[in-house]
Write a protein that holds these residues in place. Sequence first.
Motif, PDB file in Angstrom:
ATOM      1  N   ALA A 121      54.863  74.377-182.737  1.00 40.70           N
ATOM      2  CA  ALA A 121      54.956  75.835-182.819  1.00 40.70           C
ATOM      3  C   ALA A 121      56.316  76.340-182.377  1.00 40.70           C
ATOM      4  N   GLN A 122      56.870  75.704-181.349  1.00 39.57           N
ATOM      5  CA  GLN A 122      58.160  76.152-180.832  1.00 39.57           C
ATOM      6  C   GLN A 122      59.309  75.808-181.778  1.00 39.57           C
ATOM      7  N   GLY A 142      54.749  86.882-186.277  1.00 41.07           N
ATOM      8  CA  GLY A 142      53.411  87.120-186.786  1.00 41.07           C
ATOM      9  C   GLY A 142      52.547  87.764-185.721  1.00 41.07           C
ATOM     10  N   ILE A 143      51.616  86.989-185.186  1.00 41.83           N
ATOM     11  CA  ILE A 143      50.658  87.529-184.229  1.00 41.83           C
ATOM     12  C   ILE A 143      51.330  88.118-182.992  1.00 41.83           C
ATOM     13  N   ALA A 152      51.115  78.000-187.169  1.00 38.98           N
ATOM     14  CA  ALA A 152      50.001  78.730-186.551  1.00 38.98           C
ATOM     15  C   ALA A 152      50.442  80.107-186.061  1.00 38.98           C
ATOM     16  N   GLY A 153      49.671  81.122-186.454  1.00 36.82           N
ATOM     17  CA  GLY A 153      49.943  82.477-185.997  1.00 36.82           C
ATOM     18  C   GLY A 153      51.001  83.210-186.781  1.00 36.82           C
ATOM     19  N   GLY A 172      41.631  73.174-185.425  1.00 30.86           N
ATOM     20  CA  GLY A 172      40.680  74.039-184.725  1.00 30.86           C
ATOM     21  C   GLY A 172      41.345  75.021-183.793  1.00 30.86           C
ATOM     22  N   MET A 173      42.251  74.524-182.945  1.00 31.03           N
ATOM     23  CA  MET A 173      42.976  75.368-181.990  1.00 31.03           C
ATOM     24  C   MET A 173      44.384  74.807-181.831  1.00 31.03           C
ATOM     25  N   TYR A 174      45.358  75.709-181.652  1.00 33.37           N
ATOM     26  CA  TYR A 174      46.752  75.301-181.569  1.00 33.37           C
ATOM     27  C   TYR A 174      47.395  75.825-180.293  1.00 33.37           C
TER      28      TYR A 174
END
Length: 293
Positions: free
Chosen positions: A55-56, A64-65, A10-11, A46-48
């Motif tokens: 993610a870590q 990225g973001i 994600a991201g 939907g959301m992370y």
Amino acid sequence: MLSYRHAFHAGNFADVLKHSVLTLVLDYMTRKEKGFCYIDSHSGAGMYQLADEYAQKTGEYKNGIAKIINDAAAPESLEPYLSLISSLNLIKVNEASDNVNNNATNELEVYPGSPGIAKAFVRRQDSSHLFELHPTDIQHLTDFCQRWRKVFVKQSDGYQGVLGLLPPPSRRGVVLIDPPYELKEDYTKAVKTIIKAYTKFSTGTYILWYPVVKRELVLAMERDFSHSEVKNLLQVELCLEQDSDEYGMTGTGLFIVNPPWQLTAQLKEILPYLKTKLGSDDTSYTVKQLIAE
């Protein structure tokens, strides 16, 4: 196979490209009062949460973001996307604390999947159809959509789900096909789904994401499109590294059928910026009209 979890990615740079395009497409759709239908074939959670173990573990969002979220020099075409990510994180912080001056507003805590992007744009007159097969992600997605009006969540095959909903009653629609490509067959199946969908609904906007892992797979997708009846097809790529026979994703791309008229110009503004901020001397990008209108 249901081993893929987007929470790991994600991201990342691929999300930055995919979701910046999605925001521009949805922003364009909302400029007309008439409602439209949003269809997402592989919706994810939907959301992370960027602080969670997934993610870590990879930290992909940091390259990225996280590299562009607070950049005042970002091009205007990225503003809808960056504003959305910033607002989601501001809301998250304010929910957690009554201190509106909390400096944590500058920290990324959450990142939206494509349903999270869509939720920020769809209106009362629009509808959304989200498909997901993974047993864990479908539960997260269902929870995420609890207060979302006119959204329909199904744990079923997204390819068939897309075809079963076309043409939408409003004759206006955006379809995102974003498979995990766990199976090599996904490259062919995703393209064939859009070709079939196009025969049912030729005026819809279709966005197909793909990873650049083996160039011959991407070339096969291009050939399949070129031999079809699909018209007005834009292809965009951002490759952080040169094509390689080694394992791993070197780049990311999108096929976009019936893109908004200004999207090509916007991408020509976005991609050089992303190369500078996220890439290196080996990074390249392309924007080309693969099939004319």
